[in-house]
Design an enzyme around this catalytic site. Structure first.
Site, PDB file in Angstrom:
ATOM      1  NE  ARG A 228      -4.243  -1.477   0.126  1.00 39.30           N
ATOM      2  CZ  ARG A 228      -4.387  -2.520  -0.706  1.00 39.30           C
ATOM      3  NH1 ARG A 228      -3.474  -2.800  -1.606  1.00 39.30           N
ATOM      4  NH2 ARG A 228      -5.474  -3.272  -0.635  1.00 39.30           N
ATOM      5  CG  HIS A 276      -3.137  -0.892  -6.907  1.00 34.04           C
ATOM      6  ND1 HIS A 276      -3.495  -0.194  -5.782  1.00 34.04           N
ATOM      7  CD2 HIS A 276      -3.249  -2.200  -6.563  1.00 34.04           C
ATOM      8  CE1 HIS A 276      -3.805  -1.040  -4.805  1.00 34.04           C
ATOM      9  NE2 HIS A 276      -3.663  -2.271  -5.272  1.00 34.04           N
TER      10      HIS A 276
HETATM   11  P1  NAP Z   1      -1.899 -11.462   4.863  1.00 38.44           P
HETATM   12  O1  NAP Z   1      -2.131 -12.864   4.445  1.00 38.44           O
HETATM   13  O2  NAP Z   1      -2.862 -10.808   5.781  1.00 38.44           O
HETATM   14  O3  NAP Z   1      -0.432 -11.384   5.482  1.00 38.44           O
HETATM   15  C1  NAP Z   1       0.042 -10.269   6.165  1.00 38.44           C
HETATM   16  C2  NAP Z   1       1.432 -10.561   6.711  1.00 38.44           C
HETATM   17  O4  NAP Z   1       1.947  -9.370   7.324  1.00 38.44           O
HETATM   18  C3  NAP Z   1       1.428 -11.638   7.794  1.00 38.44           C
HETATM   19  O5  NAP Z   1       2.583 -12.434   7.682  1.00 38.44           O
HETATM   20  C4  NAP Z   1       1.477 -10.815   9.083  1.00 38.44           C
HETATM   21  O6  NAP Z   1       2.100 -11.476  10.177  1.00 38.44           O
HETATM   22  C5  NAP Z   1       2.345  -9.661   8.659  1.00 38.44           C
HETATM   23  N1  NAP Z   1       2.102  -8.487   9.518  1.00 38.44           N
HETATM   24  C6  NAP Z   1       0.966  -7.799   9.708  1.00 38.44           C
HETATM   25  N2  NAP Z   1       1.155  -6.795  10.573  1.00 38.44           N
HETATM   26  C7  NAP Z   1       2.437  -6.847  10.950  1.00 38.44           C
HETATM   27  C8  NAP Z   1       3.231  -6.083  11.831  1.00 38.44           C
HETATM   28  N3  NAP Z   1       2.755  -5.060  12.516  1.00 38.44           N
HETATM   29  N4  NAP Z   1       4.535  -6.440  11.970  1.00 38.44           N
HETATM   30  C9  NAP Z   1       5.039  -7.513  11.303  1.00 38.44           C
HETATM   31  N5  NAP Z   1       4.335  -8.267  10.450  1.00 38.44           N
HETATM   32  C10 NAP Z   1       3.046  -7.936  10.274  1.00 38.44           C
HETATM   33  O7  NAP Z   1      -1.824 -10.523   3.561  1.00 38.44           O
HETATM   34  P2  NAP Z   1      -1.502 -10.928   2.059  1.00 38.44           P
HETATM   35  O8  NAP Z   1      -2.630 -11.635   1.433  1.00 38.44           O
HETATM   36  O9  NAP Z   1      -0.173 -11.581   2.022  1.00 38.44           O
HETATM   37  O10 NAP Z   1      -1.426  -9.465   1.387  1.00 38.44           O
HETATM   38  C11 NAP Z   1      -0.553  -8.472   1.893  1.00 38.44           C
HETATM   39  C12 NAP Z   1      -0.964  -7.100   1.363  1.00 38.44           C
HETATM   40  O11 NAP Z   1      -0.649  -7.006  -0.026  1.00 38.44           O
HETATM   41  C13 NAP Z   1      -2.457  -6.799   1.409  1.00 38.44           C
HETATM   42  O12 NAP Z   1      -2.854  -6.376   2.706  1.00 38.44           O
HETATM   43  C14 NAP Z   1      -2.587  -5.703   0.389  1.00 38.44           C
HETATM   44  O13 NAP Z   1      -2.439  -4.426   0.980  1.00 38.44           O
HETATM   45  C15 NAP Z   1      -1.416  -5.937  -0.562  1.00 38.44           C
HETATM   46  N6  NAP Z   1      -1.871  -6.333  -1.911  1.00 38.44           N
HETATM   47  C16 NAP Z   1      -1.517  -5.546  -2.966  1.00 38.44           C
HETATM   48  C17 NAP Z   1      -1.891  -5.917  -4.226  1.00 38.44           C
HETATM   49  C18 NAP Z   1      -1.480  -5.096  -5.428  1.00 38.44           C
HETATM   50  O14 NAP Z   1      -1.945  -5.360  -6.536  1.00 38.44           O
HETATM   51  N7  NAP Z   1      -0.606  -4.143  -5.265  1.00 38.44           N
HETATM   52  C19 NAP Z   1      -2.651  -7.074  -4.442  1.00 38.44           C
HETATM   53  C20 NAP Z   1      -2.978  -7.848  -3.343  1.00 38.44           C
HETATM   54  C21 NAP Z   1      -2.586  -7.465  -2.076  1.00 38.44           C
HETATM   55  P3  NAP Z   1       1.449 -12.804  10.834  1.00 38.44           P
HETATM   56  O15 NAP Z   1       1.590 -13.866   9.766  1.00 38.44           O
HETATM   57  O16 NAP Z   1       2.285 -13.062  12.003  1.00 38.44           O
HETATM   58  O17 NAP Z   1       0.030 -12.465  11.125  1.00 38.44           O
HETATM   59  C1  GLV Z   2      -5.243  -5.231  -3.970  1.00 41.44           C
HETATM   60  O1  GLV Z   2      -4.635  -4.227  -3.771  1.00 41.44           O
HETATM   61  C2  GLV Z   2      -5.675  -6.141  -2.956  1.00 41.44           C
HETATM   62  O2  GLV Z   2      -5.583  -5.808  -1.773  1.00 41.44           O
HETATM   63  O3  GLV Z   2      -6.136  -7.242  -3.316  1.00 41.44           O
END
Ligand code: NAP
Ligand code: GLV
Length: 313
Positions: A228, A276
Site C-alpha cells: 500500500r 496498482h
Molecule cells: P496477509 O495474508 O494478511 O499477510 C500479512 C502478513 O503481514 C502476515 O505475515 C502478518 O504477520 C504480517 N504483519 C501484519 N502486521 C504486521 C506487523 N505489525 N509487523 C510484522 N508483520 C506484520 O496478507 P496478504 O494476502 O499476504 O497481502 C498483503 C498485502 O498485499 C495486502 O494487505 C494488500 O495491501 C497488498 N496487496 C496488494 C496488491 C497489489 O496489486 N498491489 C494485491 C494484493 C494485495 P502474521 O503472519 O504473524 O500475522
Molecule cells: C489489492 O490491492 C488487494 O488488496 O487485493
C-alpha cells in the site's frame, strides 16, 4: 439468499452473471445509493460508508481483494459503520500469489542483473560491463509472510538468493530466514539489498518504509513496494535515492491513486511506476472462492479468511 455487489470501475454485469451461475439460488443485485432493501451478504471493493447504513442483516462482507484497509478505515473514522453481526472476509490468493511472485521476481532480477543501468548505457550507445552483484550477499528481505509474502519469499529462495522474511508471529518457510516482531525488525533489515513490502496497511505498519528503515539496509539497496502507498514516506524515499542510500525503487501502490501527473516520482528515472497491477483480482477465481464461502456459511460451517478487526488484517 440476497447478495449485494459493489465494485467501482468493474464490469458489474459480468460479475453478476458469474455469481448467478455459481449461486443459482441467490437473488443478486448491484448496490446503488439509497438501496436499503434486505441483504444477507455483500461482495465489495472500496465500498462507500452509506452502503452499510442500517445493515445489521448482513452476515458477511466479502472484500474483493486481499487488503481490507479501505473497509477498516471506514470503521476507524466512523465507529459503528460495519454491520454488527457480519464477518469481514478477504480474498485468499485467488490467483494473486503467482502474479505477485512474477512481478516481484521481475523487479528483483532487473535490479540484480542491472538491466536499468544497461538500458541507460544503451541509450548512450555505450558497451560497458558492470560488476555483477555477488549472489551470496544479495539478500532480499520480504516484509509480511502472509498468503502473498510467503509465496513471494519461497519463489525468490528457489532462485538461490539469500531470502529473509519478517512477520508478526514466528514462521518457518523452506529456504527463508525468518524474523518476527518488532524486537527482530532491525536484525531483519540489516544489510538487506532488496526490500520487498507485502505487509497489510494497519495503524502499526503505516509509514514503515521511512528514512530509519532505509538507513538500516545495505548502502544502495532497492525497494519494491507492492502493498500500500501509505506504507511509504514518499519524501524519505526521494531523499534516500538522492543520497545513494537507495539505488532505486519499483512502486505499484501510492498514497494517492491514480498518481497525480505532477508527482515527483514521475520525474525520478530510478523509480519504476506501475498502476496498482502487481496482483489483480481475477473474476473467475474470486467468484469461485466467495461462492464456496457463502455456501459454507449457509450450511453453518466455519470459513477461512475472516479478518481480525482488532489486528486490522
Ligand atoms: P496477509 O495474508 O494478511 O499477510 C500479512 C502478513 O503481514 C502476515 O505475515 C502478518 O504477520 C504480517 N504483519 C501484519 N502486521 C504486521 C506487523 N505489525 N509487523 C510484522 N508483520 C506484520 O496478507 P496478504 O494476502 O499476504 O497481502 C498483503 C498485502 O498485499 C495486502 O494487505 C494488500 O495491501 C497488498 N496487496 C496488494 C496488491 C497489489 O496489486 N498491489 C494485491 C494484493 C494485495 P502474521 O503472519 O504473524 O500475522
Ligand atoms: C489489492 O490491492 C488487494 O488488496 O487485493
Amino acid at each position: 439468499m440476497k447478495v449485494l455487489f459493489y465494485m467501482p470501475h468493474s464490469d458489474a454485469a459480468a460479475w453478476l452473471h458469474d455469481f448467478a451461475r455459481a449461486l443459482p439460488d441467490a437473488d443478486l443485485r448491484e448496490w446503488q445509493p439509497n438501496d436499503t432493501a434486505p441483504a444477507d451478504f455483500a461482495v465489495v471493493w472500496r465500498p462507500p460508508r452509506e452502503m452499510f447504513a442500517g445493515r445489521d442483516d448482513l452476515r458477511a462482507v466479502f472484500n474483493l481483494g486481499a487488503g481490507v484497509d479501505a473497509i477498516l478505515a471506514l470503521e476507524r473514522a466512523h465507529p459503528g459503520t460495519l454491520p454488527r453481526n457480519a464477518h469481514v472476509v478477504r480474498l485468499e490468493d485467488t490467483g494473486m500469489a503467482p502474479q505477485m511472485a512474477e512481478y516481484v521476481t521481475h523487479a528483483v532480477l532487473r535490479y540484480m542483473r542491472r538491466f536499468d543501468e544497461y538500458a541507460r548505457l544503451q541509450a548512450e550507445h555505450r558497451w560497458q560491463v558492470l560488476d555483477p552483484h555477488p549472489r551470496a550477499t544479495f539478500t532480499v528481505g520480504v516484509l509480511g509472510l502472509g498468503v502473498l509474502g510467503a509465496h513471494v519469499a519461497g519463489t525468490l529462495a528457489a532462485l538461490g538468493m539469500p531470502v529473509r522474511g519478517y512477520s508478526r508471529s514466528a514462521k518457518q518457510i523452506e529456504g527463508v530466514q525468518t524474523y518476527a516482531g518488532e524486537a527482530q525488525f532491525d536484525a531483519f533489515l540489516d544489510d538487506v539489498k532488496v526490500l520487498v513490502n507485502l505487509l497489510p496497511h494497519t495503524p502499526d505498519t503505516n509509514d514503515v518504509l521511512n528514512a530509519r528503515t532505509f538507513g538500516k539496509l545495505a548502502h544502495g539497496a532497492y525497494l519494491v513496494n507492492v502493498a500500500r502507498g501509505a506504507h511509504l514516506v514518499e519524501p524519505d524515499l526521494l531523499d534516500a535515492i538522492q543520497h545513494g542510500q537507495i539505488a532505486g525503487a519499483t512502486l505499484d501502490v501510492f498514497r494517492e491513486e491514480p498518481l497525480p501527473p505532477d508527482h515527483l516520482f514521475w520525474r525520478e528515472p530510478r523509480i519504476t511506476i506501475t498502476p496498482h497491477v502487481s496482483a489483480l483480482t481475477l473474476r473467475e477465481d474470486s467468484v469461485a472462492q466467495v461462492s464456496h464461502k457463502i455456501q459454507a456459511l449457509l450450511r453453518g460451517e466455519a470459513i477461512s479468511g475472516v479478518v481480525d478487526l482488532a489486528r486490522g488484517y
